[in-house]
Design an enzyme around this catalytic site. Structure first.
Site, short mmCIF file in Angstrom:
data_model
loop_
_atom_site.label_atom_id
_atom_site.label_comp_id
_atom_site.label_asym_id
_atom_site.label_seq_id
_atom_site.Cartn_x
_atom_site.Cartn_y
_atom_site.Cartn_z
N HIS A 1 39.83 38.27 38.42
CA HIS A 1 40.67 39.49 38.27
C HIS A 1 41.90 39.46 38.92
O HIS A 1 42.16 38.56 39.91
CB HIS A 1 39.70 40.59 38.97
CG HIS A 1 39.56 40.70 40.36
ND1 HIS A 1 40.50 41.21 41.29
CD2 HIS A 1 38.58 40.53 41.16
CE1 HIS A 1 39.95 41.20 42.46
NE2 HIS A 1 38.85 40.69 42.52
N ASP B 1 43.90 41.89 39.82
CA ASP B 1 44.59 43.00 40.65
C ASP B 1 44.25 42.89 42.24
O ASP B 1 43.28 41.94 42.63
CB ASP B 1 43.85 44.35 40.28
CG ASP B 1 42.30 44.35 40.27
OD1 ASP B 1 41.81 43.64 39.82
OD2 ASP B 1 41.98 45.34 40.86
N GLU C 1 39.60 45.19 38.64
CA GLU C 1 38.34 45.09 39.48
C GLU C 1 38.24 45.72 40.66
O GLU C 1 37.11 46.40 41.17
CB GLU C 1 38.25 43.61 39.81
CG GLU C 1 36.69 43.37 40.21
CD GLU C 1 36.58 43.17 41.74
OE1 GLU C 1 35.33 42.95 42.17
OE2 GLU C 1 37.39 43.56 42.54
N GLU C 2 39.25 46.04 41.42
CA GLU C 2 39.10 46.76 42.88
C GLU C 2 38.98 48.07 42.84
O GLU C 2 38.59 48.76 43.69
CB GLU C 2 40.43 46.50 43.73
CG GLU C 2 40.64 44.85 44.14
CD GLU C 2 39.75 43.91 45.03
OE1 GLU C 2 38.77 44.89 45.48
OE2 GLU C 2 39.86 43.06 45.12
N ASP D 1 35.12 34.57 42.68
CA ASP D 1 35.54 35.63 43.63
C ASP D 1 34.66 35.71 44.91
O ASP D 1 34.69 36.76 45.40
CB ASP D 1 35.63 37.03 42.56
CG ASP D 1 36.45 37.95 43.56
OD1 ASP D 1 37.22 37.78 44.11
OD2 ASP D 1 36.26 39.14 43.24
ZN LIG Z 1 37.75 40.45 44.37
#
Ligand SMILES: [Zn+2]
Length: 417
Positions: free
Chosen positions: A85, A87, A182-183, A205
């Site tokens: 991701h 973001d 994602e966050e 991640d």
């Molecule tokens: Zn992450």
């Protein structure tokens, strides 16, 4: 491109990506939640096309997808996905990131220049012990770094570059996916698993080198609405029922020394009130329920619902409504049906000369959601540490190892097909 080029190329990309402000935002009416994420996503699509991935494109939601064509003619090699991701967390500033390389780490305190109170200390960061001699990258003290998850993005792009330069490495088709938001829990909201077209995937991640995460929480939210009766308080004798007091009574009955985020670790679950919206007539209490098995999750929900009902029974005239919202499920339930997904990742880590580490994630990942959308997706380390913090760091050598693991992984899928 030689193996010795992997580290500098990956670091160069990483330093470039972290300077894009890609902070996502809670409760945004748009998707992605912030326009600025698209700036990096568009740049990534272009970079991938520049590497020779002709189909690299960004879709209307901001997802970037691209294909590394197969180099193997062996039948039955599954298409493997690699996902990261772009973001960064809304909890910490992500604009104006000034990455700093601290070469040849020797255990010293790393003081971040823009805020001398921001000090990365070995004593507080035991994972630094195995980084002696390595190059540590941090931000400058006032922002996060964005290693979560731009380390993963840089590693995937560098692995693609390496694989394209080495057609002698046999692998099946590989799909790359870069996602926004994602966050804020929306990374997979519009992710089209069929269009992505991978049979199995990995998010890059994770934290420590060698780590593979295949277990996440199973998560629900319990929404309790306590209903009382409001009337003018001056003339309320025998009539008014204050739902605020009922809800407070319920909250005071929740366990204090167990079943709470602040008293549990490892494989223990919890129940966690985190939002209260109160008025005399109606008081809503939201409770996060977390566990590693759905059966245990349901038991905890039953326990909390029963506690609410028994509280209300002591308050004549009050009632409670209980509603469950499903959040996500432990991806292990899916991954156990496809043991080769984790097994091949373990082998890829071992071939990179690392020790395999496995631990449960006390949270959810995009992989938990994707696994239940039909794409089994464990999480592999990217070298990120101190997520969402101004003391976030990653080492150049860990990023290099992560690239090596990806290259091993796609070759192992081909070998074992
Ligand atoms: Zn992450």
């Amino acid at each position: 491109m030689n193996p010795s080029d992997i580290r500098p190329r990956c670091v160069e990309r990483f330093l470039r990506y972290v300077q894009f402000d890609t902070q996502s935002r809670e409760d945004s009416p748009t998707y992605p939640s912030t326009e600025k994420q698209l700036v990096l996503l568009r740049a990534l699509a272009e970079e991938l096309r520049g590497l020779g991935l002709a189909d690299a494109a960004i879709d209307e939601h901001g997802y970037v997808m691209a294909t590394i064509p197969a180099t193997s003619t062996k039948p039955g090699v599954p298409t493997i996905g690699l996902i990261a991701h772009v973001d960064t967390s809304p909890e910490m500033p992500g604009a104006g990131v000034k990455p700093i390389i601290h070469p040849n780490y020797d255990g010293r305190d790393l003081v971040l220049p823009d805020d001398p109170t921001a000090v990365l200390r070995l004593a507080e960061n035991p994972h630094l012990e195995e980084q002696r001699g390595n190059d540590i990258i941090t931000a400058s003290g006032t922002t996060l770094l964005g290693a979560d998850n731009k380390a993963g993005v840089a590693e995937i792009v560098t692995a693609a570059e390496y694989l394209l330069a080495h057609p002698e490495i046999r692998h099946g088709a590989i799909r790359i996916g870069f996602t926004p938001d994602e966050e804020v829990g929306a990374g997979t909201r519009h992710f089209d698993v069929a269009k992505f077209g991978a049979r199995y995937a990995y998010t890059l991640d994770g934290e420590t080198r060698g780590e593979i995460e295949m277990e996440s929480f199973s998560a629900d939210t319990l929404i309790l609405t306590f209903v009382g009766f409001n009337t003018h308080p001056g003339y309320a004798q025998g009539k008014l029922v204050n739902s605020i007091k009922v809800a407070a009574d319920f909250i005071s009955r929740l366990p204090k020394n167990r079943l709470s985020p602040e008293t549990t670790a490892g494989h223990e679950g919890y129940v966690h009130p985190y939002v209260v919206q109160a008025s005399v007539e109606r008081t809503l209490v939201k409770v996060l329920i977390r566990d590693f098995t759905t059966a245990e999750l349901k038991m905890k929900e039953g326990f909390v619902a029963e506690l609410a009902r028994s509280t209300v029974a002591d308050w004549p005239g009050a009632t409670v409504e209980v509603r469950v919202e499903e959040s996500y499920r432990n991806m292990k339930e899916v991954l156990d049906l496809h043991p080769q997904v984790v097994e091949n990742a373990r082998e890829a880590v071992r071939r990179a000369g690392l020790t395999v580490r496995e631990r449960p994630i006390r949270g959810g990942t995009d992989g938990s959601r994707l696994s239940f959308m039909g794409l089994p997706t464990p999480n592999v380390f990217a070298g990120e540490h101190n997520f969402h913090s101004r003391l976030e760091w990653v080492s150049a050598q860990d990023m290099e190892k992560a690239v090596e693991v990806v290259v091993n992984l796609v070759a192992i899928w081909e070998e074992r097909a």
